[in-house]
Design an enzyme around this catalytic site. Structure first.
Site: not given
Ligand code: NAD
Ligand code: UFG
Length: 332
Positions: A127, A151, A155
């Site tokens: 991302s 989150y 990644k």
């Protein structure tokens, strides 16, 4: 090629299955349906005209090593695309362990299975969030800055785990795809984004306001240093994003490969709302509220590396994104 698509029943995964099948590949979807429905598999078949021969589905959790190994034992797999992650930023702040466990274990179990079964090709859904608050446009050579939530950290950590595995295994090939803001839906209106509960992301919120399911869009801040004070993002049509995966697989070379998948074009919240209203001839009522914690002012890609090395570029513009998102919402 026969591609294992982990998380293939989800939003980006289902569109990628369609793109893979249209490019002549076959898919094995492994998904525990924690954020999707099995119907997505039927829709993929309906859109592409393919059957169980080319589209297999395993309802499994890909953090479950034994279940994953069974799939690898039973099929000849040429490559893996790993979409199977939890993705709600706010929820990740409330339930960090759930995010670290799911998003890191899935990466470790799938990559370990690849090493064990000699599968060299691995594509990971990363991302733009890994860039942190860097200067726009974000380019792959930038040093990554700290992420602002669990989150985002999953990644960044998955990227580091995969990079270390590649260093230790010279014939393993990994591509990290850093997505910008995927929106829109397949032109059939059969698959698209259908978040559970109240949407966190802008486009599904806009479509639900347009439909009358939600009253008013809340625009988070109009005092950023941007064109009109609202946040700027690089919205990319999910079908363009899906095609980017096919290009990445075709060109996957040994080592670690990193590509931004974005359009290179920034659009503000107000510009997106206006484009949606004009494209669909429908009003979206909104109000300006406080900034949302953790949001950055601007996020858009330098998309030239993917164009030069993968021969991939996003073709669909904002109007098409708004029309397709609305068509899906109306059908849904
Ligand atoms: P999604 O929730 O629609 O799809 C993810 C799929 O993975 C779902 O079908 C879910 O059921 C499945 N899944 C999750 N954990 C699993 C597990 N342990 N085992 C098996 N299946 C599991 O999300 P999406 O928008 O399609 O995102 C796909 C990937 O792209 C995610 O990793 C996400 O973090 C990443 N990503 C998404 C965005 C975005 O804005 N949508 C942006 C950047 C990166
Ligand atoms: N926004 C609103 N109102 C809303 C929702 C969003 O004004 O109801 C604004 C946000 O403030 C931001 C823009 O719309 O300026 C886009 O917000 P999204 O929530 O749609 O997307 P983000 O850029 O915040 O985050 C998305 C994904 C993340 C991913 C990131 C970078 O949700 O998972 O893009 O790729 F990490």
């Amino acid at each position: 090629m026969n591609i294992l698509v982990a998380g293939g029943a989800g939003y980006i995964g289902s569109h990628t299955c369609v793109a893979l099948l249209e490019a002549g590949h076959s898919v094995i979807v492994a998904d525990n349906l924690c954020n999707s429905k099995a119907e997505a598999i039927d829709k993929i078949k309906q859109i592409t005209g393919k059957t169980d021969k080319e589209v297999l589905f395993y309802e499994i959790d890909v953090t479950d090593k034994q279940k994953v190994y069974e799939v690898f034992l039973n099929h000849s797999i040429d490559g893996v695309i790993h979409f199977a992650g939890l993705k709600a930023v706010g929820e990740s702040v409330e339930k960090p362990l759930m995010y670290y466990y799911n998003n890191l274990m899935s990466t470790m179990v799938l990559s370990e299975a690849c090493l064990k079964f000699n599968i060299a090709k691995f594509v990971f859904s990363s991302s733009a969030t890994v860039y942190g608050e860097n200067e726009v446009p974000f380019v792959e050579t930038m040093n990554l800055l700290p992420t602002t939530n669990p989150y985002g950290e999953t990644k960044a950590m998955s990227e580091r785990i995969l990079t270390d595995i590649v260093k230790a295994n010279s014939n393993f090939a990994v591509t990290l795809l850093r997505y910008f803001n995927p929106v829109g839906a397949h032109k059939s209106g059969l698959i698209g984004e259908s978040p559970n509960g109240i949407p966190n992301n802008l486009m599904p919120y806009v479509t639900q306001v347009a439909k009358g399911k939600l009253k008013k869009l809340k625009i988070f801040g109009n005092d950023y240093a941007t064109v009109d004070g609202t946040g700027v993002r690089d919205y990319i049509h999910v079908c363009d994003l899906a095609e980017g995966h096919v290009s990445a697989l075709n060109k996957l070379s040994e080592g670690i490969n990193i590509y931004n998948l974005g359009t290179g074009q920034g659009t503000s919240v107000l510009q997106l709302v206006k484009a949606f209203e004009e494209a669909n001839n429908i009003e979206v009522s909104y109000e300006i509220v406080e900034r949302r914690a953790g949001d950055i002012a601007e996020c858009y890609a330098n998309a030239s590396k993917a164009e030069q090395e993968l021969g991939w570029t996003a073709k669909r513009g904002i109007v098409e994104m708004c029309k397709d998102a609305w068509k899906f919402e109306k059908n849904y």
